[in-house]
Design an enzyme around this catalytic site. Structure first.
Site, short mmCIF file in Angstrom:
data_model
loop_
_atom_site.label_atom_id
_atom_site.label_comp_id
_atom_site.label_asym_id
_atom_site.label_seq_id
_atom_site.Cartn_x
_atom_site.Cartn_y
_atom_site.Cartn_z
CG HIS A 151 -1.80 1.07 1.47
ND1 HIS A 151 -1.37 2.31 1.81
CD2 HIS A 151 -3.15 1.14 1.39
CE1 HIS A 151 -2.42 3.12 1.92
NE2 HIS A 151 -3.51 2.42 1.68
N PRO A 152 0.49 2.35 -0.63
CG PRO A 152 -0.49 3.75 -2.24
CD PRO A 152 -0.75 2.53 -1.41
CB VAL A 153 0.98 4.91 4.01
CG1 VAL A 153 -0.05 5.92 3.54
CG2 VAL A 153 0.34 3.70 4.64
CE LYS A 154 0.87 -1.09 5.61
NZ LYS A 154 -0.41 -0.48 5.27
CB ILE A 155 8.62 0.09 3.97
CG1 ILE A 155 8.36 0.29 5.48
CG2 ILE A 155 10.10 0.21 3.66
CD1 ILE A 155 8.76 -0.86 6.34
#
Ligand SMILES: Cc1ncc(COP(=O)(O)O)c(C=O)c1O
Lengths: 188, 193
Positions: free
Chosen positions: B185-189
């Protein structure tokens, strides 16, 4: 990820309609080169090539990203040491991916309320978050019989926790802004 | 606004995506298998299967382990909804194990106590989902040992933990679990958007 060929095979079926083109998995001999069989009830959970390309391209930078997060975490640890907050303890067996930097307010050492600190930081343009609301307290789960009080340690955490900004592109100066705002919220 | 997390996308990433747009395949082409290979070799796991979200991955992990009506999945209450919902998708039931006060991860002692009680009334879980909250791995050796003793399977929800290590080895090598799930997901690392 798995080390089991059996589980990998099953997951490959479930991600794509339960369909196979592998003659070895079919109930009878293939009708021809076009042939496929549905042998499970699966879904369309496939990743697209565009997503794959972005993920693949990012893999090379994974280690530098995570080390930058560790640098930022060390900075937070030092900057926050004088504030009434608990910094995220790291078990010696682990090296975190540090997706999140989670602090807990020491509510016995500040007059500020958790919700007020959170709201103040948001007002100051700091996009703090809270990971997570204990799942068992969600209405959908309460309808299954769970109730507040079932998992007290999780609920205590929820009453005190705040996720501070943490991402590889965060600059030291932005981090200083976050800590300054938190200081104002906690030591008015 | 300083967000709590955000993706980083470089010109090389953009070029890689554009190259796919200009190629013969937008889906079911050669790039996803290459991504899978890259993640598998990074983690040191035998197999990697890419899907469209960690939520989907948790669902097919439960299906592959045979979760169905009458089966229990246990996880931590301090997690995203998906770590628990995956059992419900399969008609299974969910229960929780309280967290460790220092790591905020599923507490192996609380797990053991709950397993001992569950064994007496015949409600042992089929699957336990330790969630590596914030990216810090759970006490996997202890949880794995309990899995051996009580006969449950383990799915690590490592949505926060790609690039992390446990006892010096990459999260995702499944040394102490049956399956490990990552999120991009885009907020992930790391992201796939
Ligand atoms: C712990 C955890 N599990 C599962 C998920 C679901 O991930 P995705 O958004 O890739 O479906 C998330 C993401 O928010 C998560 O944080």
């Amino acid at each position: 990820m798995t080390n089991s060929a059996e589980l990998a095979g099953k997951m490959a079926l479930f991600r794509s309609h339960g369909m196979t083109r592998d003659p070895a998995q079919m109930t009878h001999e293939s009708d021809g080169p076009w042939y496929y069989q549905q042998i499970e009830l699966g879904y369309n959970y496939r990743m697209t090539e565009l997503q794959g390309a972005l993920g693949l391209s990012q893999m090379d930078r994974l280690e530098p990203y995570v080390s930058r997060r560790h640098e930022l975490a060390r900075r937070y640890d030092n900057l926050l040491a004088v504030l009434p907050v608990t910094i995220p303890w790291q078990h010696p067996d682990t090296y975190s991916g540090l997706h999140l930097y989670l602090i807990r307010l020491q509510l016995d050492k500040t007059r500020a309320a958790h919700s007020r600190v959170f709201a103040f930081l948001r007002e100051q343009g700091i996009g703090v978050n809270l990971h997570y609301i204990p799942v068992h307290t969600q209405p959908y789960y309460q309808a299954m019989g769970f109730k507040p009080g079932d998992f007290p340690e999780a609920e205590r955490y929820y009453a005190e926790a705040i996720s501070l900004p943490m991402y590889s592109g965060l600059m030291d100066s932005q981090q200083d802004t976050v800590v300054a705002a938190l200081r104002r919220a906690l030591l008015p | 606004m300083i967000p709590y997390g955000r993706q980083e996308v470089t010109q090389r990433d953009i070029d890689a995506v554009v190259a796919v747009l200009q190629s013969d395949f937008l889906t079911q082409g050669p790039v996803v298998p290459r991504f899978e290979q890259a993640v598998a070799s990074y983690c040191g796991a035998a197999h990697a299967l890419a899907v469209n979200s960690a939520t989907s991955a948790l669902h097919i992990a439960c299906l592959a382990l045979g979760v169905g009506p009458g089966d229990w999945l246990w996880t931590s209450p301090i997690t995203f909804l998906a770590s628990a919902n995956c059992a419900l998708y399969c008609g299974g039931s969910v229960d929780f194990v309280d967290i460790d006060p220092r790591t905020y991860n599923l507490c192996p002692k609380a797990l053991e106590e709950k397993l001992v009680a569950a064994e007496k009334n015949g409600r042992l879980p089929k699957v336990v989902v330790p969630v590596h909250l914030s990216g810090q791995p759970c006490d996997m050796r202890a949880i794995h040992a309990l899995g051996q003793r009580f006969g449950f399977r383990i799915v690590e929800d490592a949505s926060h933990a790609i690039g992390g290590k446990y006892l010096g080895e990459p999260v995702g090598n499944c040394r102490y679990s049956d399956i490990t799930v990552f999120s991009f997901h885009p907020v992930k690392i790391n992201t796939t958007a």
